[in-house]
Design a protein around this motif. Structure first.
Motif, PDB file in Angstrom:
ATOM      1  N   LYS A  85       0.837  -1.210   0.000  1.00 46.74           N
ATOM      2  CA  LYS A  85       0.000   0.000   0.000  1.00 46.74           C
ATOM      3  C   LYS A  85       0.871   1.258   0.000  1.00 46.74           C
ATOM      4  O   LYS A  85       0.538   2.257  -0.646  1.00 46.74           O
ATOM      5  CB  LYS A  85      -0.919  -0.006   1.213  1.00 46.74           C
ATOM      6  CG  LYS A  85      -2.025  -1.038   1.152  1.00 46.74           C
ATOM      7  CD  LYS A  85      -2.886  -1.003   2.404  1.00 46.74           C
ATOM      8  CE  LYS A  85      -3.986  -2.049   2.354  1.00 46.74           C
ATOM      9  NZ  LYS A  85      -4.805  -2.057   3.599  1.00 46.74           N
ATOM     10  N   GLN A  86       1.970   1.219   0.722  1.00 51.63           N
ATOM     11  CA  GLN A  86       2.872   2.378   0.773  1.00 51.63           C
ATOM     12  C   GLN A  86       3.496   2.655  -0.586  1.00 51.63           C
ATOM     13  O   GLN A  86       3.697   3.814  -0.954  1.00 51.63           O
ATOM     14  CB  GLN A  86       3.944   2.144   1.844  1.00 51.63           C
ATOM     15  CG  GLN A  86       3.396   2.212   3.259  1.00 51.63           C
ATOM     16  CD  GLN A  86       4.259   1.502   4.278  1.00 51.63           C
ATOM     17  OE1 GLN A  86       5.252   0.866   3.936  1.00 51.63           O
ATOM     18  NE2 GLN A  86       3.883   1.588   5.539  1.00 51.63           N
ATOM     19  N   LEU A  87       3.796   1.615  -1.322  1.00 52.85           N
ATOM     20  CA  LEU A  87       4.338   1.809  -2.674  1.00 52.85           C
ATOM     21  C   LEU A  87       3.284   2.418  -3.601  1.00 52.85           C
ATOM     22  O   LEU A  87       3.595   3.293  -4.418  1.00 52.85           O
ATOM     23  CB  LEU A  87       4.844   0.485  -3.230  1.00 52.85           C
ATOM     24  CG  LEU A  87       6.130  -0.041  -2.581  1.00 52.85           C
ATOM     25  CD1 LEU A  87       6.360  -1.492  -2.960  1.00 52.85           C
ATOM     26  CD2 LEU A  87       7.328   0.811  -2.972  1.00 52.85           C
ATOM     27  N   ASP A  88       2.048   1.978  -3.474  1.00 50.55           N
ATOM     28  CA  ASP A  88       0.976   2.586  -4.269  1.00 50.55           C
ATOM     29  C   ASP A  88       0.863   4.078  -3.954  1.00 50.55           C
ATOM     30  O   ASP A  88       0.746   4.907  -4.870  1.00 50.55           O
ATOM     31  CB  ASP A  88      -0.363   1.895  -3.975  1.00 50.55           C
ATOM     32  CG  ASP A  88      -0.430   0.479  -4.525  1.00 50.55           C
ATOM     33  OD1 ASP A  88       0.378   0.146  -5.418  1.00 50.55           O
ATOM     34  OD2 ASP A  88      -1.289  -0.293  -4.058  1.00 50.55           O
ATOM     35  N   ALA A  89       0.918   4.413  -2.662  1.00 48.61           N
ATOM     36  CA  ALA A  89       0.813   5.822  -2.263  1.00 48.61           C
ATOM     37  C   ALA A  89       2.023   6.621  -2.718  1.00 48.61           C
ATOM     38  O   ALA A  89       1.911   7.811  -3.059  1.00 48.61           O
ATOM     39  CB  ALA A  89       0.659   5.923  -0.743  1.00 48.61           C
ATOM     40  N   ALA A  90       3.202   5.995  -2.741  1.00 51.30           N
ATOM     41  CA  ALA A  90       4.426   6.699  -3.125  1.00 51.30           C
ATOM     42  C   ALA A  90       4.377   7.190  -4.560  1.00 51.30           C
ATOM     43  O   ALA A  90       5.037   8.189  -4.909  1.00 51.30           O
ATOM     44  CB  ALA A  90       5.643   5.796  -2.926  1.00 51.30           C
ATOM     45  N   GLU A  91       3.612   6.525  -5.398  1.00 51.87           N
ATOM     46  CA  GLU A  91       3.535   6.923  -6.802  1.00 51.87           C
ATOM     47  C   GLU A  91       2.944   8.315  -6.982  1.00 51.87           C
ATOM     48  O   GLU A  91       3.105   8.929  -8.037  1.00 51.87           O
ATOM     49  CB  GLU A  91       2.733   5.880  -7.595  1.00 51.87           C
ATOM     50  CG  GLU A  91       3.461   4.554  -7.701  1.00 51.87           C
ATOM     51  CD  GLU A  91       2.718   3.535  -8.542  1.00 51.87           C
ATOM     52  OE1 GLU A  91       1.469   3.533  -8.483  1.00 51.87           O
ATOM     53  OE2 GLU A  91       3.380   2.756  -9.246  1.00 51.87           O
ATOM     54  N   ARG A  92       2.283   8.842  -5.942  1.00 57.04           N
ATOM     55  CA  ARG A  92       1.784  10.216  -6.009  1.00 57.04           C
ATOM     56  C   ARG A  92       2.903  11.228  -5.815  1.00 57.04           C
ATOM     57  O   ARG A  92       2.730  12.408  -6.122  1.00 57.04           O
ATOM     58  CB  ARG A  92       0.720  10.449  -4.933  1.00 57.04           C
ATOM     59  CG  ARG A  92      -0.491   9.531  -5.028  1.00 57.04           C
ATOM     60  CD  ARG A  92      -1.630  10.046  -4.177  1.00 57.04           C
ATOM     61  NE  ARG A  92      -1.271  10.167  -2.770  1.00 57.04           N
ATOM     62  CZ  ARG A  92      -1.518   9.221  -1.853  1.00 57.04           C
ATOM     63  NH1 ARG A  92      -2.117   8.084  -2.212  1.00 57.04           N
ATOM     64  NH2 ARG A  92      -1.180   9.406  -0.598  1.00 57.04           N
ATOM     65  N   HIS A  93       4.048  10.784  -5.270  1.00 55.81           N
ATOM     66  CA  HIS A  93       5.113  11.714  -4.887  1.00 55.81           C
ATOM     67  C   HIS A  93       6.419  11.510  -5.640  1.00 55.81           C
ATOM     68  O   HIS A  93       7.261  12.414  -5.661  1.00 55.81           O
ATOM     69  CB  HIS A  93       5.396  11.581  -3.385  1.00 55.81           C
ATOM     70  CG  HIS A  93       4.191  11.700  -2.518  1.00 55.81           C
ATOM     71  ND1 HIS A  93       3.597  12.907  -2.241  1.00 55.81           N
ATOM     72  CD2 HIS A  93       3.468  10.756  -1.865  1.00 55.81           C
ATOM     73  CE1 HIS A  93       2.553  12.706  -1.448  1.00 55.81           C
ATOM     74  NE2 HIS A  93       2.452  11.416  -1.204  1.00 55.81           N
ATOM     75  N   MET A  94       6.619  10.328  -6.220  1.00 57.16           N
ATOM     76  CA  MET A  94       7.922  10.023  -6.825  1.00 57.16           C
ATOM     77  C   MET A  94       7.763   8.912  -7.851  1.00 57.16           C
ATOM     78  O   MET A  94       6.800   8.140  -7.792  1.00 57.16           O
ATOM     79  CB  MET A  94       8.916   9.600  -5.731  1.00 57.16           C
ATOM     80  CG  MET A  94       8.575   8.283  -5.071  1.00 57.16           C
ATOM     81  SD  MET A  94       9.565   7.928  -3.580  1.00 57.16           S
ATOM     82  CE  MET A  94       8.672   8.941  -2.366  1.00 57.16           C
ATOM     83  N   PRO A  95       8.715   8.796  -8.784  1.00 55.59           N
ATOM     84  CA  PRO A  95       8.694   7.653  -9.700  1.00 55.59           C
ATOM     85  C   PRO A  95       8.939   6.353  -8.924  1.00 55.59           C
ATOM     86  O   PRO A  95       9.796   6.303  -8.038  1.00 55.59           O
ATOM     87  CB  PRO A  95       9.845   7.944 -10.668  1.00 55.59           C
ATOM     88  CG  PRO A  95      10.183   9.380 -10.479  1.00 55.59           C
ATOM     89  CD  PRO A  95       9.824   9.725  -9.072  1.00 55.59           C
ATOM     90  N   VAL A  96       8.208   5.313  -9.262  1.00 52.09           N
ATOM     91  CA  VAL A  96       8.346   4.010  -8.605  1.00 52.09           C
ATOM     92  C   VAL A  96       8.597   2.949  -9.672  1.00 52.09           C
ATOM     93  O   VAL A  96       7.819   2.806 -10.613  1.00 52.09           O
ATOM     94  CB  VAL A  96       7.088   3.649  -7.794  1.00 52.09           C
ATOM     95  CG1 VAL A  96       7.229   2.252  -7.190  1.00 52.09           C
ATOM     96  CG2 VAL A  96       6.840   4.677  -6.687  1.00 52.09           C
ATOM     97  N   LEU A  97       9.696   2.206  -9.525  1.00 53.85           N
ATOM     98  CA  LEU A  97      10.008   1.096 -10.421  1.00 53.85           C
ATOM     99  C   LEU A  97       9.745  -0.204  -9.677  1.00 53.85           C
ATOM    100  O   LEU A  97      10.319  -0.452  -8.616  1.00 53.85           O
ATOM    101  CB  LEU A  97      11.477   1.150 -10.845  1.00 53.85           C
ATOM    102  CG  LEU A  97      11.960  -0.039 -11.689  1.00 53.85           C
ATOM    103  CD1 LEU A  97      11.227  -0.084 -13.037  1.00 53.85           C
ATOM    104  CD2 LEU A  97      13.467   0.021 -11.895  1.00 53.85           C
ATOM    105  N   ARG A  98       8.871  -1.032 -10.236  1.00 52.34           N
ATOM    106  CA  ARG A  98       8.567  -2.326  -9.637  1.00 52.34           C
ATOM    107  C   ARG A  98       9.329  -3.402 -10.414  1.00 52.34           C
ATOM    108  O   ARG A  98       9.056  -3.637 -11.591  1.00 52.34           O
ATOM    109  CB  ARG A  98       7.066  -2.577  -9.644  1.00 52.34           C
ATOM    110  CG  ARG A  98       6.301  -1.530  -8.821  1.00 52.34           C
ATOM    111  CD  ARG A  98       4.807  -1.713  -8.929  1.00 52.34           C
ATOM    112  NE  ARG A  98       4.091  -0.606  -8.335  1.00 52.34           N
ATOM    113  CZ  ARG A  98       3.606  -0.580  -7.098  1.00 52.34           C
ATOM    114  NH1 ARG A  98       3.793  -1.633  -6.307  1.00 52.34           N
ATOM    115  NH2 ARG A  98       2.963   0.473  -6.632  1.00 52.34           N
TER     116      ARG A  98
END
Length: 425
Positions: free
Chosen positions: A271-284
């Motif tokens: 859930k934290q990674l989903d929320a992080a996408e609002r603030h920064m680029p996220v590579l899964r």
């Protein structure tokens, strides 16, 4: 150095959790990574938390590491040693909570240890020896599915008995509410019955204070950070230490780039990674490619290099439980876990080489592998980001100081990553 309280932590995020709790409750605390090299100058403190990685290793290895650490802590004045375990009692029927506790008792002159993973602040309570997570029995909660040590029994008396040579008893809540003398009397009875450990109930914070008062008079105890809270407050009440705010040195700015690296597969981290996408680029990352030996690490570092100058980035090897189960079935539980923690630590190391000085790491195994990769010997404890997770400032890395947050997978709210980075300047 002469310390009042020593602790042996079974993983690095748990060590940070405990160090945070001790600091919040007035003890000057430092967290070390393993037994410090004699050349490392540590500050004058009340408590030392030694971070080990012994939760999921063979019991013999865990016992050897814990005994060496116990000897180092006693040599620096520690009259009481807390064996810090996870608040979900992560272990198997072979150990390591029982074997390590019994080994520590054998060298300390103790004959019974008080044991509790309770920490009501984080939703962990114990009643009639059963562990509850936010009101659910452990074996019915989402935390039952730990990737390395699944927990299928909430009855901790049974769990501890299965992995111990001696018996485990119970200090029930009515006994705890009657105070420290009642706890000591119950321990005497259990000792006479041949028990070497006693699971203690705790539902409220005041229960932890009572347990801490009773435990402090014994050489060894075993528990999560909640028991550390009780021990810290007992030490202050005894007059052996004066309350201190030790956070100031740990929050001096370090500058540099910022990043998040996640290896945890917990529901909270996802859930934290989903929320992080609002603030920064996220590579899964594709965890199956990682396990198959493809060049995901270099690709991830290159991806970060194209973006990190503009702001924080997050790289995650986290996956949903069904994906984890499939990978474990194909590659084996230990092999898949090791591959993921090694890969995420390698990525973190490459990012630090490229100028990252503010780093958030999610997952106990990932945190341990990352700290080892970076060669960090110790930390000062800074302000709390979320319950159980402080800002950490490196010690012994002259000219290359960093701020870190080492997060157990299940800790923190949905905006944890953005909050952590906002506190790390």
């Amino acid at each position: 150095m002469t310390i009042l309280l020593g602790s042996i932590a079974d993983d690095y995020t748990g060590a940070s959790d405990l160090a945070n709790t001790l600091t919040k409750n007035g003890l000057r605390t430092v967290q070390t990574v393993g037994i410090p090299d004699p050349s490392l100058a540590l500050p004058d403190v009340d408590a030392v938390v030694v971070s080990l990685k012994i939760r999921s290793v063979a019991a013999e290895e865990a016992v050897a590491a814990a005994l060496a650490t116990e000897s180092w802590l006693r040599g620096r004045g520690a009259a009481h040693v807390l064996y810090k375990i996870c608040s979900t009692f992560d272990s198997t029927d072979l150990g390591n909570i029982g074997p390590v506790t019994e080994a520590l008792l054998s060298v300390s002159g103790g004959d019974i240890a008080l044991v509790t993973p309770a920490f009501p602040e984080t939703g962990r309570t114990v009643y009639l020896g059963h562990l509850f997570v936010n009101g659910q029995p452990l074996d019915e909660s989402p935390l039952k599915d730990h990737p390395l040590n699944p927990m299928r029994d909430a009855n901790l008396v049974r769990v501890l008995t299965r992995q111990s040579r001696g018996k485990a008893g119970l200090i029930d809540l009515p006994t705890v509410t009657r105070g420290a003398d009642a706890i000591k009397a119950r321990l005497d009875r259990l000792r006479a019955e041949g028990a070497a450990a006693a699971i203690a109930d705790a539902v409220f914070e005041r229960d932890l204070e009572t347990l801490g008062e009773a435990a402090l008079e014994m050489p060894v105890s075993t528990g999560a950070s909640g028991l550390g809270l009780g021990l810290a407050r007992a030490i202050l009440r005894s007059g052996r230490a004066s309350a201190s705010d030790g956070e100031s040195d740990a929050i001096r700015s370090v500058g540099g780039l910022a990043a998040v690296v996640a290896g945890s597969c917990s529901a909270a981290t996802l859930k934290q990674l989903d929320a992080a996408e609002r603030h920064m680029p996220v590579l899964r990352l594709d965890t199956e490619k990682l396990l198959a030996g493809s060049d995901e690490i270099s690709a991830a570092v290159a991806w970060a290099g194209e973006r990190i100058a503009q702001g924080p980035v997050a790289i995650a090897a986290s996956a949903a439980p069904e994906v984890v189960s499939r990978l474990q079935a194909r590659y084996g539980r230990e092999a898949s876990g090791h591959a993921i923690e090694t890969a995420t630590a390698a990525i973190a190391g490459e990012l630090v080489e490229r100028g990252v000085r503010r780093l958030v790491v999610a997952g106990g195994e990932t945190s341990g592998a990352t700290v080892d990769r970076l060669g960090i010997p110790a930390f000062l404890i800074g302000p709390e980001i979320a319950p159980g997770v402080p800002v950490l400032r490196t010690i012994g890395t002259a000219g290359n100081d960093m701020l870190l947050a080492l997060k157990s997978g299940n800790f923190g709210g949905e905006d944890f990553f953005a909050t952590a980075l906002s506190m790390m300047r």
